[in-house]
Write a protein that holds these residues in place. Structure first.
Motif, PDB file in Angstrom:
ATOM      1  N   GLU A  76       0.832  -1.204   0.000  1.00  0.00           N
ATOM      2  CA  GLU A  76       0.000   0.000   0.000  1.00  0.00           C
ATOM      3  C   GLU A  76       0.869   1.258   0.000  1.00  0.00           C
ATOM      4  O   GLU A  76       0.584   2.227  -0.720  1.00  0.00           O
ATOM      5  CB  GLU A  76      -0.928  -0.015   1.210  1.00  0.00           C
ATOM      6  CG  GLU A  76      -2.017  -1.081   1.135  1.00  0.00           C
ATOM      7  CD  GLU A  76      -2.858  -1.140   2.401  1.00  0.00           C
ATOM      8  OE1 GLU A  76      -2.639  -0.288   3.298  1.00  0.00           O
ATOM      9  OE2 GLU A  76      -3.724  -2.030   2.510  1.00  0.00           O
ATOM     10  N   HIS A  79       2.344   1.701  -3.489  1.00  0.00           N
ATOM     11  CA  HIS A  79       1.370   2.195  -4.465  1.00  0.00           C
ATOM     12  C   HIS A  79       1.110   3.685  -4.279  1.00  0.00           C
ATOM     13  O   HIS A  79       1.002   4.435  -5.260  1.00  0.00           O
ATOM     14  CB  HIS A  79       0.067   1.411  -4.325  1.00  0.00           C
ATOM     15  CG  HIS A  79       0.145   0.047  -4.939  1.00  0.00           C
ATOM     16  ND1 HIS A  79      -0.840  -0.905  -4.782  1.00  0.00           N
ATOM     17  CD2 HIS A  79       1.093  -0.544  -5.720  1.00  0.00           C
ATOM     18  CE1 HIS A  79      -0.506  -1.999  -5.433  1.00  0.00           C
ATOM     19  NE2 HIS A  79       0.660  -1.802  -6.006  1.00  0.00           N
ATOM     20  N   LEU A  80       1.015   4.120  -3.033  1.00  0.00           N
ATOM     21  CA  LEU A  80       0.814   5.544  -2.767  1.00  0.00           C
ATOM     22  C   LEU A  80       2.005   6.355  -3.269  1.00  0.00           C
ATOM     23  O   LEU A  80       1.842   7.430  -3.853  1.00  0.00           O
ATOM     24  CB  LEU A  80       0.601   5.773  -1.276  1.00  0.00           C
ATOM     25  CG  LEU A  80      -0.741   5.302  -0.699  1.00  0.00           C
ATOM     26  CD1 LEU A  80      -0.756   5.457   0.822  1.00  0.00           C
ATOM     27  CD2 LEU A  80      -1.903   6.077  -1.313  1.00  0.00           C
ATOM     28  N   THR A  81       3.200   5.836  -3.038  1.00  0.00           N
ATOM     29  CA  THR A  81       4.409   6.524  -3.492  1.00  0.00           C
ATOM     30  C   THR A  81       4.443   6.610  -5.009  1.00  0.00           C
ATOM     31  O   THR A  81       4.744   7.664  -5.583  1.00  0.00           O
ATOM     32  CB  THR A  81       5.662   5.784  -2.990  1.00  0.00           C
ATOM     33  OG1 THR A  81       5.641   5.726  -1.564  1.00  0.00           O
ATOM     34  CG2 THR A  81       6.934   6.488  -3.443  1.00  0.00           C
ATOM     35  N   GLU A  82       4.124   5.505  -5.678  1.00  0.00           N
ATOM     36  CA  GLU A  82       4.131   5.486  -7.136  1.00  0.00           C
ATOM     37  C   GLU A  82       3.119   6.470  -7.714  1.00  0.00           C
ATOM     38  O   GLU A  82       3.411   7.197  -8.667  1.00  0.00           O
ATOM     39  CB  GLU A  82       3.838   4.071  -7.632  1.00  0.00           C
ATOM     40  CG  GLU A  82       4.967   3.087  -7.354  1.00  0.00           C
ATOM     41  CD  GLU A  82       4.600   1.670  -7.715  1.00  0.00           C
ATOM     42  OE1 GLU A  82       3.398   1.421  -7.964  1.00  0.00           O
ATOM     43  OE2 GLU A  82       5.494   0.809  -7.753  1.00  0.00           O
ATOM     44  N   LYS A  83       1.917   6.481  -7.142  1.00  0.00           N
ATOM     45  CA  LYS A  83       0.887   7.394  -7.639  1.00  0.00           C
ATOM     46  C   LYS A  83       1.305   8.849  -7.439  1.00  0.00           C
ATOM     47  O   LYS A  83       1.076   9.700  -8.307  1.00  0.00           O
ATOM     48  CB  LYS A  83      -0.432   7.124  -6.927  1.00  0.00           C
ATOM     49  CG  LYS A  83      -1.094   5.809  -7.344  1.00  0.00           C
ATOM     50  CD  LYS A  83      -2.396   5.580  -6.596  1.00  0.00           C
ATOM     51  CE  LYS A  83      -3.047   4.269  -7.021  1.00  0.00           C
ATOM     52  NZ  LYS A  83      -4.313   4.013  -6.274  1.00  0.00           N
ATOM     53  N   ASN A  84       1.925   9.131  -6.300  1.00  0.00           N
ATOM     54  CA  ASN A  84       2.369  10.488  -6.020  1.00  0.00           C
ATOM     55  C   ASN A  84       3.464  10.921  -6.991  1.00  0.00           C
ATOM     56  O   ASN A  84       3.425  12.032  -7.546  1.00  0.00           O
ATOM     57  CB  ASN A  84       2.876  10.577  -4.572  1.00  0.00           C
ATOM     58  CG  ASN A  84       3.332  11.969  -4.215  1.00  0.00           C
ATOM     59  OD1 ASN A  84       2.640  12.952  -4.444  1.00  0.00           O
ATOM     60  ND2 ASN A  84       4.511  12.064  -3.624  1.00  0.00           N
ATOM     61  N   TYR A  86       4.077   9.635  -9.929  1.00  0.00           N
ATOM     62  CA  TYR A  86       3.478   9.702 -11.261  1.00  0.00           C
ATOM     63  C   TYR A  86       2.734  11.024 -11.453  1.00  0.00           C
ATOM     64  O   TYR A  86       2.861  11.677 -12.495  1.00  0.00           O
ATOM     65  CB  TYR A  86       2.543   8.519 -11.438  1.00  0.00           C
ATOM     66  CG  TYR A  86       1.759   8.530 -12.734  1.00  0.00           C
ATOM     67  CD1 TYR A  86       2.416   8.552 -13.960  1.00  0.00           C
ATOM     68  CD2 TYR A  86       0.364   8.497 -12.727  1.00  0.00           C
ATOM     69  CE1 TYR A  86       1.698   8.549 -15.150  1.00  0.00           C
ATOM     70  CE2 TYR A  86      -0.353   8.495 -13.909  1.00  0.00           C
ATOM     71  CZ  TYR A  86       0.309   8.515 -15.116  1.00  0.00           C
ATOM     72  OH  TYR A  86      -0.402   8.519 -16.279  1.00  0.00           O
ATOM     73  N   SER A  87       1.997  11.438 -10.437  1.00  0.00           N
ATOM     74  CA  SER A  87       1.271  12.711 -10.504  1.00  0.00           C
ATOM     75  C   SER A  87       2.239  13.884 -10.628  1.00  0.00           C
ATOM     76  O   SER A  87       1.996  14.828 -11.387  1.00  0.00           O
ATOM     77  CB  SER A  87       0.396  12.887  -9.265  1.00  0.00           C
ATOM     78  OG  SER A  87      -0.609  11.897  -9.208  1.00  0.00           O
ATOM     79  N   ASP A 188       3.700  -1.818 -12.518  1.00  0.00           N
ATOM     80  CA  ASP A 188       2.528  -0.953 -12.583  1.00  0.00           C
ATOM     81  C   ASP A 188       2.947   0.490 -12.766  1.00  0.00           C
ATOM     82  O   ASP A 188       2.346   1.251 -13.513  1.00  0.00           O
ATOM     83  CB  ASP A 188       1.696  -1.088 -11.301  1.00  0.00           C
ATOM     84  CG  ASP A 188       1.140  -2.490 -11.149  1.00  0.00           C
ATOM     85  OD1 ASP A 188       1.036  -3.188 -12.175  1.00  0.00           O
ATOM     86  OD2 ASP A 188       0.818  -2.882 -10.023  1.00  0.00           O
ATOM     87  N   PHE A 189       4.006   0.875 -12.067  1.00  0.00           N
ATOM     88  CA  PHE A 189       4.505   2.236 -12.165  1.00  0.00           C
ATOM     89  C   PHE A 189       4.982   2.522 -13.574  1.00  0.00           C
ATOM     90  O   PHE A 189       4.674   3.554 -14.158  1.00  0.00           O
ATOM     91  CB  PHE A 189       5.658   2.396 -11.163  1.00  0.00           C
ATOM     92  CG  PHE A 189       6.167   3.790 -11.028  1.00  0.00           C
ATOM     93  CD1 PHE A 189       5.307   4.801 -10.655  1.00  0.00           C
ATOM     94  CD2 PHE A 189       7.496   4.086 -11.251  1.00  0.00           C
ATOM     95  CE1 PHE A 189       5.779   6.103 -10.501  1.00  0.00           C
ATOM     96  CE2 PHE A 189       7.963   5.377 -11.101  1.00  0.00           C
ATOM     97  CZ  PHE A 189       7.111   6.383 -10.727  1.00  0.00           C
ATOM     98  N   GLU A 192       2.110   2.926 -15.979  1.00  0.00           N
ATOM     99  CA  GLU A 192       1.468   4.234 -15.863  1.00  0.00           C
ATOM    100  C   GLU A 192       2.244   5.278 -16.645  1.00  0.00           C
ATOM    101  O   GLU A 192       1.687   6.109 -17.346  1.00  0.00           O
ATOM    102  CB  GLU A 192       1.394   4.644 -14.382  1.00  0.00           C
ATOM    103  CG  GLU A 192       0.314   3.913 -13.601  1.00  0.00           C
ATOM    104  CD  GLU A 192       0.223   4.386 -12.172  1.00  0.00           C
ATOM    105  OE1 GLU A 192       1.243   4.901 -11.662  1.00  0.00           O
ATOM    106  OE2 GLU A 192      -0.845   4.259 -11.576  1.00  0.00           O
TER     107      GLU A 192
END
Length: 226
Positions: A76, A79-84, A86-87, A188-189, A192
């Motif tokens: 978890e 995933h939060l780190t990757e989404k951040n 990526y954003s 996944d990263f 994206e």
């Protein structure tokens, strides 16, 4: 009678413990068997590094479910780190695209107002300005990519340290790609980054495949529990 009763209770307790131990051994064998089956799907070099002893120790670590909960928590966080990250990269890309569009419109307006005999000089100056902006964009993208890699590398170290402290066999802090074991891959990263926009790619980003050697095992471990 008291001695008989006490002995009976002690015998019952010993039998219960033996039964519990037997169930635990059976579960260990089952987990080990499933891990061995999962390892067969890995590339040959990975299989060679995952010995019977390592898999047996992993199966023992999984008996009470604590390790699985730890892995879920680490996943978890990743995933939060990757989404951040990526954003952040998308935001930088959007800013760069807006900067180039603004510069293009400003150049176009200047050319429309320019006298014909001055147009070659204006275009030459605008070309130099555009090249300088593109160089700045490349540098900022490079710095962003380096930041992404460093943060992902740190997450790998955090994962290694956490699992080592939890007593999971094969995990220790290392930056050697040949030795690194981390439960999660950056697939996944990477997807994206390459899928969101044709101009947003992983070019310049060092994908540390070695750091994510155990992705398949740790992802498939969930099948052992559910």
């Amino acid at each position: 009678m008291e001695r008989f009763g006490g002995g009976g209770a002690g015998g019952y307790e010993a039998a219960a413990q033996q039964q519990q131990l037997s169930r635990q051994q059976e579960r260990h064998y089952r987990l080990l068997s499933e891990l061995q089956a999962l390892v067969k799907a890995l590339p040959s070099p990975c299989q060679q590094r995952l010995s019977y002893t390592t898999l047996s120790d992993l199966a023992l670590a999984l008996l009470d479910g604590t390790v699985f909960e730890i892995v879920q928590g680490l996943l978890e966080i990743q995933h939060l780190t990757e989404k951040n990250l990526y954003s952040q990269r998308l935001q930088l890309h959007s800013e760069h695209r807006g900067l180039k569009q603004e510069l293009f419109h400003r150049h176009k307006e200047a050319q429309q107002c320019c006298r014909p005999h001055n147009l070659p000089l204006l275009r030459a100056a605008q070309q130099r300005e555009m090249e300088a902006v593109e160089q700045r964009i490349r540098e900022e993208q490079r710095m962003m990519d380096e930041k992404i890699v460093l943060e992902l590398d740190q997450k790998v170290i955090d994962q290694q340290s956490t699992l080592e402290k939890a007593g999971v066999s094969g995990f220790y802090i290392t930056t050697n790609p040949q030795n690194c074991l981390s439960p999660f891959a950056g697939a996944d990263f990477t997807d994206e980054f390459t899928g969101a926009d044709s101009e947003v790619t992983t070019e310049g980003i060092r994908v540390r495949e070695g750091f994510f050697l155990n992705k398949q095992i740790c992802c498939l471990l969930s099948r052992v529990f559910f």
